[in-house]
Design an enzyme around this catalytic site. Structure first.
Site, PDB file in Angstrom:
ATOM      1  N   GLY A  12      38.585  52.585  31.236  1.00  0.00           N
ATOM      2  CA  GLY A  12      37.347  52.241  31.700  1.00  0.00           C
ATOM      3  C   GLY A  12      36.157  52.043  30.542  1.00  0.00           C
ATOM      4  N   LEU A  85      44.162  47.428  38.420  1.00  0.00           N
ATOM      5  CA  LEU A  85      45.502  46.806  38.480  1.00  0.00           C
ATOM      6  C   LEU A  85      46.185  46.672  39.564  1.00  0.00           C
ATOM      7  CD1 LEU A  85      46.529  48.624  35.013  1.00  0.00           C
ATOM      8  CD2 LEU A  85      45.297  46.334  35.458  1.00  0.00           C
ATOM      9  N   ASN A 102      37.128  39.108  37.821  1.00  0.00           N
ATOM     10  CA  ASN A 102      37.953  39.990  37.246  1.00  0.00           C
ATOM     11  C   ASN A 102      37.873  39.443  35.773  1.00  0.00           C
ATOM     12  OD1 ASN A 102      40.191  41.619  36.508  1.00  0.00           O
ATOM     13  ND2 ASN A 102      41.465  39.643  36.495  1.00  0.00           N
ATOM     14  N   HIS A 104      40.368  38.978  32.485  1.00  0.00           N
ATOM     15  CA  HIS A 104      41.684  39.204  32.134  1.00  0.00           C
ATOM     16  C   HIS A 104      41.931  38.928  30.382  1.00  0.00           C
ATOM     17  CE1 HIS A 104      46.167  38.898  32.647  1.00  0.00           C
ATOM     18  NE2 HIS A 104      45.991  37.803  31.875  1.00  0.00           N
ATOM     19  N   ASP A 145      45.219  36.362  39.233  1.00  0.00           N
ATOM     20  CA  ASP A 145      44.762  35.721  37.877  1.00  0.00           C
ATOM     21  C   ASP A 145      44.534  34.269  38.044  1.00  0.00           C
ATOM     22  OD1 ASP A 145      44.989  37.996  36.490  1.00  0.00           O
ATOM     23  OD2 ASP A 145      47.132  37.805  35.848  1.00  0.00           O
TER      24      ASP A 145
END
Ligand code: GAR
Length: 187
Positions: A12, A85, A102, A104, A145
């Site tokens: 985190g 995840l 998100n 990545h 993704d």
């Protein structure tokens, strides 16, 4: 006022960085941190930061409306995945079109897809002898993704860099850009 929910499965550090970035913003509030792991370190960070955090099991996510109900209760405008995840279930994707983002830790479409998260990504990047890597911030759709890319930033990889060194460079980019991109999406 815009309300953000951060979803995180692990340490985190991005979640903490985002909370600190918006701490004094009168227009944006981090309302809740959601995890799928009861023992994730993100809960300790949340406690220290004074942000409520909750855990839902994978089956809560996949087979109930508990998470969506919580988002509605907190009037959430944007869901931010920061090291989250598990796959976001369809009910959330339908309820938040173009409002789930998100980060990545690589330059998608390279090094993305199932199993490509955290250190696995940096190891794969080093093994492939890449000379650069970076971050990708993208909208979330029902495939891992593969949502529209909002932003990318690159960093160089030196031939002697190991995966931990690459991870450190990528984290720097994440801390610098992710909060700013979130702000841009909400303003
Ligand atoms: C971050 O590097 C993030 O990009 C990555 O997990 C890390 C979480 O670190 N996300 C993924 O790999 C998603 N596929 P943090 O828990 O310290 O923020």
């Amino acid at each position: 006022m815009s309300n953000i929910a951060i979803f995180a499965s692990g340490s985190g550090s991005n979640a903490e960085n985002i909370v600190r970035f918006f701490e004094n913003d009168p227009d944006i509030s981090i309302s809740i941190i959601v995890s799928n792991k009861p023992d994730a370190y993100v809960h300790q960070r949340a406690k220290k930061l004074g942000v409520p955090s909750v855990t839902f099991s994978k089956s809560d996510f996949d087979t109930t409306s508990k998470v969506l109900d919580l988002m509605t209760e907190h009037h959430i405008d944007l869901i931010v995945l920061a090291g989250f995840l598990i796959k976001v279930p369809a009910n959330l994707i339908e309820a938040y079109p173009h409002s789930i983002v998100n980060i990545h830790p690589a330059l998608l479409p390279k090094f993305g897809g199932k199993g490509m998260y955290g250190d696995n990504v940096h190891k794969a990047v080093v093994e492939a002898k890449e000379t650069e890597t970076g971050i990708t911030i993208h909208h979330v759709n029902s495939n891992y993704d593969e949502g529209d890319i909002i932003f990318q930033s690159k960093c160089k990889i030196d031939p002697n860099d190991n995966p931990d060194m690459v991870a450190a460079k990528v984290h720097e980019l994440e801390y610098e850009y992710f909060p700013q991109i979130i702000k841009g999406l909400l303003k």
